[in-house]
Scaffold this motif. Structure first.
Motif, mmCIF file in Angstrom:
data_model
loop_
_atom_site.group_PDB
_atom_site.id
_atom_site.type_symbol
_atom_site.label_atom_id
_atom_site.label_comp_id
_atom_site.label_asym_id
_atom_site.label_seq_id
_atom_site.Cartn_x
_atom_site.Cartn_y
_atom_site.Cartn_z
ATOM 1 N N GLY A 1 -77.510 0.792 -47.137
ATOM 2 C CA GLY A 1 -76.243 -0.259 -47.549
ATOM 3 C C GLY A 1 -76.303 -1.541 -48.532
ATOM 4 O O GLY A 1 -75.419 -2.336 -48.476
ATOM 5 N N GLY A 2 -77.594 -0.640 -48.825
ATOM 6 C CA GLY A 2 -77.833 -2.711 -50.002
ATOM 7 C C GLY A 2 -76.734 -2.762 -51.198
ATOM 8 O O GLY A 2 -76.506 -1.261 -51.762
ATOM 9 N N ASP B 1 -80.257 -2.219 -59.224
ATOM 10 C CA ASP B 1 -81.255 -0.770 -59.212
ATOM 11 C C ASP B 1 -82.933 -1.534 -60.150
ATOM 12 O O ASP B 1 -83.152 -1.244 -59.057
ATOM 13 C CB ASP B 1 -80.625 -0.074 -60.107
ATOM 14 C CG ASP B 1 -79.910 1.017 -59.571
ATOM 15 O OD1 ASP B 1 -79.176 0.391 -58.349
ATOM 16 O OD2 ASP B 1 -78.963 1.437 -59.186
ATOM 17 N N SER B 2 -82.521 -2.192 -61.348
ATOM 18 C CA SER B 2 -83.575 -2.425 -61.463
ATOM 19 C C SER B 2 -85.240 -3.610 -60.609
ATOM 20 O O SER B 2 -86.088 -3.231 -60.968
ATOM 21 C CB SER B 2 -83.595 -2.898 -63.104
ATOM 22 O OG SER B 2 -83.127 -4.047 -62.548
ATOM 23 N N ALA C 1 -84.570 2.259 -54.926
ATOM 24 C CA ALA C 1 -82.339 1.945 -55.806
ATOM 25 C C ALA C 1 -82.336 2.258 -55.056
ATOM 26 O O ALA C 1 -81.129 2.208 -54.525
ATOM 27 C CB ALA C 1 -82.700 1.573 -57.197
ATOM 28 N N GLN C 2 -82.351 3.675 -55.044
ATOM 29 C CA GLN C 2 -81.085 5.376 -54.222
ATOM 30 C C GLN C 2 -81.814 5.079 -52.592
ATOM 31 O O GLN C 2 -80.385 5.144 -52.232
ATOM 32 C CB GLN C 2 -82.158 6.497 -54.270
ATOM 33 C CG GLN C 2 -80.801 7.315 -53.669
ATOM 34 C CD GLN C 2 -81.347 9.268 -54.350
ATOM 35 O OE1 GLN C 2 -82.121 9.413 -55.374
ATOM 36 N NE2 GLN C 2 -80.287 10.113 -54.209
ATOM 37 N N LEU D 1 -84.837 -4.455 -48.108
ATOM 38 C CA LEU D 1 -85.780 -4.486 -48.760
ATOM 39 C C LEU D 1 -86.997 -3.812 -48.275
ATOM 40 O O LEU D 1 -88.153 -3.074 -48.446
ATOM 41 C CB LEU D 1 -86.318 -5.985 -49.893
ATOM 42 C CG LEU D 1 -85.163 -5.509 -50.513
ATOM 43 C CD1 LEU D 1 -85.274 -7.265 -51.504
ATOM 44 C CD2 LEU D 1 -85.320 -4.648 -51.543
ATOM 45 N N HIS D 2 -87.366 -4.281 -47.260
ATOM 46 C CA HIS D 2 -88.545 -4.221 -46.671
ATOM 47 C C HIS D 2 -88.038 -2.670 -45.370
ATOM 48 O O HIS D 2 -89.238 -1.606 -45.177
ATOM 49 C CB HIS D 2 -88.848 -5.155 -45.123
ATOM 50 C CG HIS D 2 -89.998 -4.271 -43.640
ATOM 51 N ND1 HIS D 2 -89.238 -3.658 -42.806
ATOM 52 C CD2 HIS D 2 -91.041 -4.846 -45.089
ATOM 53 C CE1 HIS D 2 -90.737 -3.303 -42.360
ATOM 54 N NE2 HIS D 2 -91.515 -4.110 -42.981
#
Length: 235
Positions: A43-44, A49-50, A36-37, A100-101
């Motif tokens: 820039g997400g 985070d979960s 998540a960091q 995410l990729h």
């Protein structure tokens, strides 16, 4: 081979593995990794985070399971495909799938030591070079790393498994590189760190093989394993 001839002088072409051969510190995947960091740094904002933690770890766990299964050696799809399927299975939209990729790719990416870049430049003076890598994510970050290290131009071909859905030890991935060189198999040397994936796959096509380690000497069918930086003066 004469007493003054180096081991590599038996070959015209040197093909290299990537991870733990040229690039180190990659494949940073575990439940403790701060995916998540990384997502926030890129820039997400769309996912919590979960969600990020769960999705990336699920993708890795599924790919890792398939990677160990010979049934997937010639049907090992890239991380982007597994990621899309994971989002669907969790009922999450594809809205930020590309980012995410990139998170996944950043955690697969390692660094190439300056000493290894220097060794490649020396090898390129006497041999044609190629790469055959079991890469799970798409190649963009890795090609950029090669360019930043000023070694991209040294390679005649870069074969990444994520572009072909084939992973070593399948000889079909090695063949992708061989098709780019006009050299008989016995004049091609494959250098890698895995007896099961690198040595076995290359030897199935009649290539010469050399096992490399992080400096810890060991043996594999007739060869002493050496660090890649030693290749240019290995007799």
């Amino acid at each position: 081979m004469t007493s003054t001839e180096r081991f590599i002088d038996q070959f015209d072409v040197i093909l290299l593995d990537l991870m733990d051969t040229l690039m180190f510190g990659g494949n940073r995947f575990s439940n403790e990794q701060a995916y998540a960091q990384t997502y926030r740094k890129l820039g997400g904002t769309y996912h919590s985070d979960s969600e990020v933690q769960w999705v990336i770890q699920q993708v890795y766990d599924t790919m890792n399971e398939h990677y160990a299964d010979p049934a997937y050696h010639e049907n090992f799809r890239p991380a982007s495909t597994y990621l899309a399927e994971t989002l669907d299975s969790l009922g999450l939209p594809q809205t930020d799938a590309a980012r995410l990729h990139t998170v996944f790719a950043h955690h697969e990416l390692g660094h190439i030591p300056d000493s290894h870049c220097h060794a490649l430049r020396q090898l390129a003076k006497t041999h044609r070079l190629g790469l055959v890598s079991n890469l799970w994510s798409e190649k963009a970050l890795f090609v950029r790393a090669f360019r930043q290290c000023h070694i991209h131009h040294l390679f005649d071909t870069l074969v990444f498994s994520s572009e072909h859905s084939i992973v070593k030890p399948s000889p079909k991935l090695f063949q992708k590189a061989l098709d780019r060189f006009n050299a008989p198999p016995h004049r091609i040397l494959f250098v890698g760190d895995s007896p099961e994936r690198d040595m076995a796959g290359a030897e199935a096509l009649g290539l010469g093989t050399l096992l490399v380690t992080g400096g810890n000497e060991t043996t594999y069918p007739g060869h002493t394993a050496v660090d890649i930086c030693q290749l240019t003066n290995q007799v």
